[in-house]
Design an enzyme around this catalytic site. Structure first.
Site, PDB file in Angstrom:
ATOM      1  N   ARG A   1       5.762  -3.624 -35.764  1.00 27.75           N
ATOM      2  CA  ARG A   1       6.944  -3.233 -36.541  1.00 27.75           C
ATOM      3  C   ARG A   1       8.188  -3.186 -35.636  1.00 27.75           C
ATOM      4  O   ARG A   1       8.104  -2.728 -34.497  1.00 27.75           O
ATOM      5  CB  ARG A   1       6.738  -1.853 -37.178  1.00 27.75           C
ATOM      6  CG  ARG A   1       5.521  -1.756 -38.092  1.00 27.75           C
ATOM      7  CD  ARG A   1       5.697  -2.576 -39.354  1.00 27.75           C
ATOM      8  NE  ARG A   1       4.636  -2.348 -40.312  1.00 27.75           N
ATOM      9  CZ  ARG A   1       3.515  -3.066 -40.402  1.00 27.75           C
ATOM     10  NH1 ARG A   1       3.305  -4.054 -39.555  1.00 27.75           N
ATOM     11  NH2 ARG A   1       2.600  -2.791 -41.318  1.00 27.75           N
TER      12      ARG A   1
ATOM     13  N   HIS B   1      -4.616  -1.775 -37.309  1.00 28.65           N
ATOM     14  CA  HIS B   1      -4.325  -2.787 -36.302  1.00 28.65           C
ATOM     15  C   HIS B   1      -4.997  -2.468 -34.970  1.00 28.65           C
ATOM     16  O   HIS B   1      -5.507  -1.369 -34.764  1.00 28.65           O
ATOM     17  CB  HIS B   1      -2.812  -2.889 -36.061  1.00 28.65           C
ATOM     18  CG  HIS B   1      -2.025  -3.073 -37.314  1.00 28.65           C
ATOM     19  ND1 HIS B   1      -0.716  -2.649 -37.442  1.00 28.65           N
ATOM     20  CD2 HIS B   1      -2.346  -3.639 -38.504  1.00 28.65           C
ATOM     21  CE1 HIS B   1      -0.269  -2.943 -38.648  1.00 28.65           C
ATOM     22  NE2 HIS B   1      -1.239  -3.527 -39.309  1.00 28.65           N
TER      23      HIS B   1
ATOM     24  N   HIS C   1       7.985  -3.741 -49.145  1.00 30.71           N
ATOM     25  CA  HIS C   1       6.600  -3.929 -48.705  1.00 30.71           C
ATOM     26  C   HIS C   1       5.825  -4.582 -49.841  1.00 30.71           C
ATOM     27  O   HIS C   1       5.913  -4.165 -50.993  1.00 30.71           O
ATOM     28  CB  HIS C   1       5.943  -2.604 -48.328  1.00 30.71           C
ATOM     29  CG  HIS C   1       4.604  -2.773 -47.693  1.00 30.71           C
ATOM     30  ND1 HIS C   1       3.459  -2.965 -48.429  1.00 30.71           N
ATOM     31  CD2 HIS C   1       4.215  -2.802 -46.383  1.00 30.71           C
ATOM     32  CE1 HIS C   1       2.425  -3.089 -47.611  1.00 30.71           C
ATOM     33  NE2 HIS C   1       2.856  -3.002 -46.369  1.00 30.71           N
TER      34      HIS C   1
ATOM     35  N   LYS D   1       4.172   6.293 -45.441  1.00 28.63           N
ATOM     36  CA  LYS D   1       3.246   5.344 -44.810  1.00 28.63           C
ATOM     37  C   LYS D   1       2.935   5.688 -43.356  1.00 28.63           C
ATOM     38  O   LYS D   1       1.959   5.179 -42.792  1.00 28.63           O
ATOM     39  CB  LYS D   1       3.783   3.911 -44.890  1.00 28.63           C
ATOM     40  CG  LYS D   1       3.553   3.242 -46.224  1.00 28.63           C
ATOM     41  CD  LYS D   1       3.981   1.784 -46.200  1.00 28.63           C
ATOM     42  CE  LYS D   1       2.821   0.860 -45.876  1.00 28.63           C
ATOM     43  NZ  LYS D   1       2.733   0.455 -44.483  1.00 28.63           N
TER      44      LYS D   1
END
Length: 443
Positions: free
Chosen positions: A92, A125, A191, A201
């Site tokens: 991000r 991730h 999103h 989130k």
């Protein structure tokens, strides 16, 4: 002589005017060259032309000084011993180099002795590397502050807080529950299934367990017509996320809005729900565009760091899918230097001889309690592939990986355009979305 002049004039009349459009790619860009008479529209967020009222740091400082629905952070931290700052990972573009020092300054202005930990919200991730953390924060914070990287698979680091509204287990990083004050920094953009990024989130999927992510990202939720960019009301994923953020006592957020150069143009701070809602309204006003159906849609994933892998690139593809004609072609420029971005995501496609239809149908039969790793990304990519052919433009990713996932690959944009025309015809019409993750395409 007169004949030569006439011939030259006619040749000029026959020349087609080309429109050149820059498409973000990695840390640079590619250029699309489209005949003017074949270009239907260029769909862009107004955020890219928005003129900020102050410098990036000043915008964050102003937001911190005038929080929405909350006391100032320097007042909230008084009497607190431990603070956790949740922040995004390497995937991000959150400008932590600007936000984090100001957060630390504000916290220590109210409580100089407070114990502060940065918790990296990796979600599902991989862990961020030290180099990626330095790129995000700068050397000073990495060297001097406590930083913990969340691992959604480390059960011993978790605490169970009961059930989500959807019925899934809500299991969150125990550092969050041990803190006296939980805050989060992030950014707000459209999103593709949660409506908007940012706000709640940071908790879900940011710092929860693998099982909680799986429950929230089930096939039924992802398949909802409310689970789309720009939609919060009635979005089943958002409902779970809001519940999780409240249960985890996320007390304060600092969320920013970015332009195409990843520069801050607006900042929102304060109450988790109210500050986020204000930011989402601002982004929606800038980002909403009307679909212009075309045979070929060219887009990107906004460049680095969001185009590091195919997993993330699905976001840009989904924006293009909202305006490509059935049977058309999506061309996405995405470096994908980190490959597919998830072994489970890759295997959904590499192991499916029946292509997108087989993948999609199999996923839709999976019950919410049996959700598998990365099936949500596979579900959305399969949905995209059922509508259009996908060509990924990259010179940094093994093309065999892309082809094994039932897409085509090209090294250059002109090559991809020729490939697309071979599929839909030389007279194909184009729509271009330079930054696919920056827009909300209304069909």
């Amino acid at each position: 002589m007169a004949e030569k002049v006439l011939i030259r004039r006619r040749m000029c009349e026959w020349e087609v005017k080309m429109v050149k459009i820059k498409i973000p790619y990695g840390k640079t860009h590619m250029e699309a060259s489209i005949p003017e008479d074949k270009l239907l529209a260029v769909l862009s967020s107004k955020a890219h032309d928005y003129k900020a009222a102050a410098s990036e740091a000043e915008l964050v400082e102003q937001a911190l000084a005038q929080p929405i629905g909350s006391q100032r952070l320097r007042d909230l931290v008084k009497g607190k011993n431990r603070v956790v700052i949740i922040t995004s990972d390497h995937t991000r573009p959150v400008p932590s180099k600007i936000i984090s020092p100001l957060l630390l300054q504000e916290l220590r202005a109210g409580n100089p002795a407070v114990d502060i930990t940065f918790l990296i919200a990796t979600g599902f991730h991989r862990a961020s590397t030290r180099e990626e953390l330095i790129y995000k924060f700068g050397d000073k914070i990495v060297n001097e502050e406590k930083i913990v990287i969340h691992d959604c698979r480390a059960a011993t680091n978790m605490v169970n807080l009961g059930l989500l509204p959807s019925g899934g287990d809500f299991v969150v990083n125990k550092l969050v529950m041990e803190a006296d004050l939980v805050i989060a920094e992030g950014f707000i953009e459209p999103h593709f299934f949660a409506g908007f990024s940012g706000g709640r989130k940071s908790i879900l999927p940011g710092v929860v367990s693998q099982g909680t992510v799986l429950a929230n990202h089930c096939a039924q939720f992802i398949g909802s017509d409310k689970a789309r960019a720009g939609i919060l009301d009635g979005n089943p994923l958002h409902i779970d996320m809001m519940y999780a953020a409240r249960q985890a006592k996320l007390a304060f957020i600092v969320n920013v809005v970015l332009d195409a150069n990843k520069k801050i143009i607006k900042a929102y701070a304060g109450d988790m729900a109210r500050a986020h809602a204000a930011g989402c309204a601002f982004v929606s006003d800038l980002a909403t565009v009307q679909a212009v159906p075309a045979d070929i849609v060219i887009t990107s994933n906004g460049g680095y760091p969001l185009d590091q892998n195919l997993y993330q690139a699905v976001k840009g593809m989904s924006a293009a899918a909202a305006t490509v004609k059935q049977g058309g072609v999506i061309i996405i420029c995405s470096a994908c230097n980190d490959g597919h971005g998830g072994e489970a995501f890759y295997e959904w496609f590499a192991g499916a001889s029946g292509g997108a239809r087989e993948i999609f149908d199999n996923i839709m039969q999976i019950a919410a309690g049996d959700t598998l790793a990365d099936q949500w990304e596979a579900q959305i990519l399969a949905r995209v592939e059922l509508k259009a052919s996908v060509i990924v433009v990259t010179d940094q990713c093994d093309h065999e990986i892309i082809e094994n996932m039932h897409m085509k690959a090209a090294k250059t944009l002109p090559e991809a355009i020729d490939m697309a025309k071979a599929i839909v015809g030389k007279d194909a019409l184009f729509t271009v979305i330079p930054d696919g993750i920056a827009v909300i395409v209304k069909e």
